[in-house]
Design a protein around this motif. Structure first.
Motif, PDB file in Angstrom:
ATOM      1  N   MET A  10     -16.184  23.052 -46.503  1.00  0.00           N
ATOM      2  CA  MET A  10     -15.392  24.166 -45.989  1.00  0.00           C
ATOM      3  C   MET A  10     -14.564  23.758 -44.763  1.00  0.00           C
ATOM      4  O   MET A  10     -13.898  24.595 -44.165  1.00  0.00           O
ATOM      5  N   GLY A  11     -14.648  22.492 -44.360  1.00  0.00           N
ATOM      6  CA  GLY A  11     -13.865  22.028 -43.216  1.00  0.00           C
ATOM      7  C   GLY A  11     -14.195  22.800 -41.951  1.00  0.00           C
ATOM      8  O   GLY A  11     -15.355  23.056 -41.640  1.00  0.00           O
ATOM      9  N   TRP A  12     -13.158  23.194 -41.222  1.00  0.00           N
ATOM     10  CA  TRP A  12     -13.360  23.900 -39.949  1.00  0.00           C
ATOM     11  C   TRP A  12     -13.871  25.325 -40.138  1.00  0.00           C
ATOM     12  O   TRP A  12     -14.261  25.983 -39.175  1.00  0.00           O
ATOM     13  N   LYS A  13     -13.912  25.832 -41.362  1.00  0.00           N
ATOM     14  CA  LYS A  13     -14.448  27.170 -41.631  1.00  0.00           C
ATOM     15  C   LYS A  13     -15.951  27.133 -41.901  1.00  0.00           C
ATOM     16  O   LYS A  13     -16.553  28.157 -42.203  1.00  0.00           O
ATOM     17  N   ASN A  14     -16.556  25.963 -41.768  1.00  0.00           N
ATOM     18  CA  ASN A  14     -17.988  25.787 -41.974  1.00  0.00           C
ATOM     19  C   ASN A  14     -18.770  26.624 -40.964  1.00  0.00           C
ATOM     20  O   ASN A  14     -18.457  26.643 -39.781  1.00  0.00           O
ATOM     21  N   VAL A  15     -19.772  27.335 -41.428  1.00  0.00           N
ATOM     22  CA  VAL A  15     -20.578  28.207 -40.574  1.00  0.00           C
ATOM     23  C   VAL A  15     -21.266  27.403 -39.465  1.00  0.00           C
ATOM     24  O   VAL A  15     -21.255  27.801 -38.298  1.00  0.00           O
ATOM     25  N   ALA A  16     -21.862  26.278 -39.816  1.00  0.00           N
ATOM     26  CA  ALA A  16     -22.557  25.457 -38.806  1.00  0.00           C
ATOM     27  C   ALA A  16     -21.581  24.915 -37.773  1.00  0.00           C
ATOM     28  O   ALA A  16     -21.891  24.876 -36.582  1.00  0.00           O
ATOM     29  N   ALA A  17     -20.383  24.518 -38.205  1.00  0.00           N
ATOM     30  CA  ALA A  17     -19.381  24.021 -37.256  1.00  0.00           C
ATOM     31  C   ALA A  17     -19.028  25.108 -36.245  1.00  0.00           C
ATOM     32  O   ALA A  17     -18.895  24.846 -35.047  1.00  0.00           O
ATOM     33  N   GLY A  18     -18.906  26.320 -36.696  1.00  0.00           N
ATOM     34  CA  GLY A  18     -18.632  27.435 -35.791  1.00  0.00           C
ATOM     35  C   GLY A  18     -19.804  27.729 -34.879  1.00  0.00           C
ATOM     36  O   GLY A  18     -19.637  27.938 -33.675  1.00  0.00           O
TER      37      GLY A  18
END
Length: 56
Positions: A10-18
């Motif tokens: 999901m790239g930058w829309k990844n839940v963990a990244a957020g």
């Protein structure tokens, strides 16, 4: 790589990244046995010093 690598593509829309405020790649987190982030974005020298501190 000897550590776990994961992606949901999901790239930058990844839940963990957020959740972890990942804003650049590569990025690293040092997590204690309780799941608490104790350091992040450590370069080799600081990583070694920090690991020594926590592994004593």
């Amino acid at each position: 790589m000897p550590w776990t690598q994961v992606s949901d593509l999901m790239g930058w829309k990844n839940v963990a990244a957020g959740f972890y405020a990942v804003s650049a790649i590569p990025q690293n987190f040092l997590i204690d046995p309780n799941g608490v982030i104790v350091a992040k974005n450590l370069r080799v020298e600081m990583l070694e010093k920090t690991l020594t501190k926590f592994l004593k």
